[in-house]
Every structure is written in structure tokens, then in C-alpha cells.
Design an enzyme around this catalytic site. Structure first.
Site, mmCIF file in Angstrom:
data_model
loop_
_atom_site.group_PDB
_atom_site.id
_atom_site.type_symbol
_atom_site.label_atom_id
_atom_site.label_comp_id
_atom_site.label_asym_id
_atom_site.label_seq_id
_atom_site.Cartn_x
_atom_site.Cartn_y
_atom_site.Cartn_z
ATOM 1 N N LYS A 65 0.687 -1.371 -0.019
ATOM 2 C CA LYS A 65 0.075 0.058 -0.094
ATOM 3 C C LYS A 65 0.912 1.438 -0.040
ATOM 4 C CE LYS A 65 -3.907 -2.142 2.510
ATOM 5 N NZ LYS A 65 -4.798 -1.999 3.546
ATOM 6 N N ASP A 102 -10.152 2.005 3.017
ATOM 7 C CA ASP A 102 -9.932 1.537 4.241
ATOM 8 C C ASP A 102 -10.877 2.017 5.444
ATOM 9 O OD1 ASP A 102 -8.454 -0.848 3.156
ATOM 10 O OD2 ASP A 102 -6.825 0.086 3.880
#
Ligand code: ATR
Length: 269
Positions: A65, A102
Site C-alpha cells: 500500500k 479502508d
């Protein structure tokens, strides 16, 4: 057919292909979605190859990420705050947009699926790494009365306090200093669950009717979910709801349509 994928290392356990294939079927979108194992050292080249070959978008998971954050040309504001990108979209002009779904995924699971209200509540987040950084902004946005951030390495929790100062107040703390406090919601954002381990949390931290939430998920209850149950939590759950909700927001970014997550969540139980 438009092509999408999740990239990570390892990736074998990923539920993302099943989730996105269900979203595609449900919304009648013609697309393929696969899992591709990508070591960090070949991430950049693999990503370029994927888009050169006609790919439309990818999800990135551990440990990619932060690399994805560096790779994209444009970032959404929430990705900027997160310092990490979990969703990349190929834009019409050929550039890559990085987003991070997220935090909104967690908030949707907490507030919609589990029916919690965070306003005025006392929150504790365990861990101050990448996973924590991705959720702190949305958690502060939910207007808790307090948000404590506990970490083994004090400097990392202090760095988060400074980073999010313009969004809201975070109280950095050690695990030892928590003993006089109680919280309505405790979120485990450490990577300890991956080894079925627990951060050094004492008993008695959970307020009456408190809730425990582990960002990690596994087939068996995680060590933190078990801790929550032992502490008498009203609810002690893992992160599979967040997984489905972050996927739905990625799908929306790519396809412009929000899938219904309830049936998909049900099918993962
Ligand atoms: P991630 O992207 O999963 O957040 P990370 O950025 O490496 O991974 O961060 C891992 C987090 O889990 C850190 O907050 C780490 O604490 P330190 O900063 O003190 O290293 C925390 N962590 C991992 N294992 C832990 C354990 N057994 N007990 C407590 N904290 C742990």
C-alpha cells in the site's frame, strides 16, 4: 472484458476476488477480477505491465500500500492522509488515481452494519502503523469524545497525533498508561493478530456494553476477538465486514455504482 486485480504478497488467502465477482454479478457489470502475487521489488514493473495490457484498476494489500502511494500520479484526500493506497483507478487521460477506502470501509461496518454510533464515545486504537493511519481520519470525523492511540513504540503514536492535528485530537499513550481508563470501542490495528498474538493490553479496559473490533480477519476468532469476548464485550468481531465495505467503495470508484454489501457479507459468514 474490463480487467481488475488485487496485488499483494502473500495473496493466496485473499477473499477480494470472490467479493468483487459477486459485486459484478449483482450489478451486471462485465469484468474480471483476479489475485496476483507480487513481491515488493517487482511491484512497480508489474503495475505498469498490468495497465499497459489494458487493466482498468487494482487493489493493493499488504505489503504494497505504501509503494502504491508513491506510484500514482494523483491522490484522493483520504489517501493523502493515510499515506497508503489500497485502490488504483486508470483515469481517462491515462494517469493513475490512488484512493484509500479502508477507513470508510471500517466506518460503514461499524456504523451501518453493526449499528454503532461513535459520537461522544471513548475510542482506543491499538497500534500506530500503516493500518492505524488508514482509519484515524474517518474515526476522528465520527466525533468521538476521546481517541487514544496506544503503541509499543511511543514515537510512532506521537507522530500520528501531530499528523492528524488538523482533523482532531489524538491522545498518544503507552499500553502501561492505559490502566486508569475505559473505552466504549477498542480497535486492534496492530499486526499482532497475523501471528495470533495480542498487544500487551490489561484486563478492565472495556466499558460496560463496550465493543472490540479487530481490523484483521481469519477463519478462527483472532486472539484479540477472543480477548474481547473474555472481557465481556457486547460485540467482539474481526474485520471481514470492513473488507467487504472497503471493496464496495473501490468498486464504486471504478464502476460508478455502489453494490449491495449485505448479501456478500452473508455469503462470507
Ligand atoms: P501495518 O501496515 O499492518 O499497520 P506496520 O506499519 O508494520 O504494519 O505496523 C504494525 C503495528 O503493529 C505497529 O504499531 C506495531 O507496533 P510498533 O510500532 O511498536 O512496532 C504493532 N505491533 C506488531 N506486533 C505487535 C505486538 N506483538 N504487540 C504490540 N504491537 C504490535
Amino acid at each position: 472484458m474490463d480487467r481488475y486485480a488485487v496485488l499483494g504478497y502473500p495473496i493466496g488467502h485473499s477473499k477480494s476476488p470472490i467479493i468483487h465477482q459477486q459485486f459484478a454479478k449483482q450489478t451486471k457489470q462485465a469484468l474480471s477480477y483476479e489475485a496476483i502475487e507480487v513481491k515488493p521489488e517487482v511491484f512497480s514493473a508489474t503495475l505498469e505491465d498490468f495497465f499497459h495490457a489494458g487493466g482498468k484498476g487494482v487493489n493493493c494489500t499488504v505489503p504494497l500500500k505504501e509503494l502504491a502511494f508513491e506510484k500514482v500520479a494523483q491522490l484522493t484526500e483520504r489517501a493523502q492522509f493515510s499515506g497508503a493506497v489500497n485502490t488504483i483507478k486508470l483515469m481517462d487521460d491515462g494517469t493513475l488515481l490512488g484512493d484509500n477506502t479502508d477507513g470508510v470501509g471500517l466506518l460503514t461496518d461499524l456504523c451501518v452494519n453493526l449499528g454503532l454510533s461513535l459520537e461522544g464515545k471513548r475510542l482506543l486504537v491499538l497500534g500506530a502503523g500503516g493500518a492505524a493511519r488508514g482509519i484515524l481520519g474517518p474515526l476522528l470525523g465520527a466525533k468521538p469524545s476521546a481517541l487514544f492511540l496506544a503503541n509499543r513504540t511511543a514515537s510512532k503514536a506521537e507522530a500520528m497525533e501531530a499528523l492528524f492535528a488538523s482533523v482532531g485530537h489524538i491522545t498518544p499513550t503507552s499500553y502501561e498508561a492505559l490502566s486508569d481508563h475505559q473505552f466504549d470501542l477498542i480497535i486492534n490495528a496492530t499486526s499482532a493478530s497475523l501471528n495470533d498474538a495480542l498487544p500487551a493490553i490489561n484486563a478492565g479496559l472495556l466499558a460496560a456494553n463496550g465493543v472490540c473490533y479487530d481490523l484483521a480477519y481469519s477463519e478462527q476468532p483472532t486472539a484479540f476477538v477472543r480477548w474481547g469476548l473474555d472481557e465481556g464485550a457486547r460485540l467482539s468481531v474481526d474485520g471481514r465486514g470492513m473488507l467487504v465495505e472497503q471493496a464496495a467503495h473501490a468498486f464504486k470508484l471504478w464502476r460508478g455504482v455502489m453494490p449491495d454489501t449485505a448479501q456478500v457479507l452473508e455469503s462470507l459468514k
